[in-house]
Design a protein around this motif. Structure first.
Motif, PDB file in Angstrom:
ATOM      1  N   GLN A 131       1.477   3.856  -3.492  1.00  0.00           N
ATOM      2  CA  GLN A 131       1.171   5.277  -3.172  1.00  0.00           C
ATOM      3  C   GLN A 131       2.348   6.010  -3.666  1.00  0.00           C
ATOM      4  O   GLN A 131       2.382   6.991  -4.458  1.00  0.00           O
ATOM      5  N   ASP A 175       0.878  -1.232  -0.100  1.00  0.00           N
ATOM      6  CA  ASP A 175       0.111   0.024  -0.098  1.00  0.00           C
ATOM      7  C   ASP A 175       0.813   1.127  -0.007  1.00  0.00           C
ATOM      8  O   ASP A 175       0.805   2.063  -0.829  1.00  0.00           O
ATOM      9  N   TYR A 176       2.074   1.146   0.908  1.00  0.00           N
ATOM     10  CA  TYR A 176       2.767   2.403   0.980  1.00  0.00           C
ATOM     11  C   TYR A 176       3.669   2.588  -0.192  1.00  0.00           C
ATOM     12  O   TYR A 176       3.651   3.595  -0.804  1.00  0.00           O
TER      13      TYR A 176
END
Length: 180
Positions: free
Chosen positions: A119, A115-116
């Motif tokens: 992004q 997820d990080y």
């Protein structure tokens, strides 16, 4: 009919220059695994040691660079890739651009990293769409290793010998002992 290339021939633009950024505090066998694998697909790899004082590193940046460099000769010899280790601060896309890199290498250990990293890749693409992010998943033997865990285990007296290279082990234990 288009002639086929020789099996071992490298066509122009098949391989690129890439950067692999990180704090490397300390460098782990997981980092070395990602560097080794990136070196198999790149002609030139710049390992960028981030200043990142906000993370409270236990090693000064010069020593982190030294510990990463200590592992690079064997990888470069094995893969034929030119590997440099340098420090950087500021935007990752600026660092990549300054080093002529069209690829940013990022390692993924687990789904929680994705997820990080996803992004960050999107933001970097918006800042410079000519630079691609390539994710390499950690080998199964290294998926759980993180510098943060290595430091914590060392500070609590645990055995970190299977998580870091020999020189890093020696230096980390000395640093932990001196701060106790």
């Amino acid at each position: 009919m288009i002639p086929l290339a020789e099996p071992n021939a490298v066509r122009p633009l098949d391989r690129h220059t890439g950067v692999y950024p990180g704090t490397f505090d300390p460098v782990t066998n997981g980092h070395i695994d990602i560097i080794s694998r990136a070196a198999r697909i790149l002609d030139h790899l710049v390992v960028g040691v981030a200043a990142n004082a906000g993370k409270g590193p236990i090693f000064p940046i010069e020593e982190r660079m030294e510990l990463v460099r200590a592992e690079m000769d064997a990888i470069a010899a094995r893969t034929g890739t030119v590997i440099e280790v340098t420090s950087f601060g500021g935007l990752l896309v600026d660092f990549a651009r300054d080093n002529g890199a069209g690829v940013i290498i990022r390692g993924l250990r687990a789904v929680s990293d994705f997820d990080y990293e996803f992004q960050m890749a999107g933001m970097n693409y918006r800042l410079d769409p000519t630079i691609e992010t390539v994710f390499l998943t950690a080998s199964e033997t290294h998926q759980f290793i993180s510098s943060r865990f290595v430091k914590e285990i060392a500070q609590l007296g645990g055995d970190i010998s299977s998580f870091v290279p020999a020189l890093t082990l020696e230096r980390t234990l000395a640093r932990v002992r001196s701060s106790a």
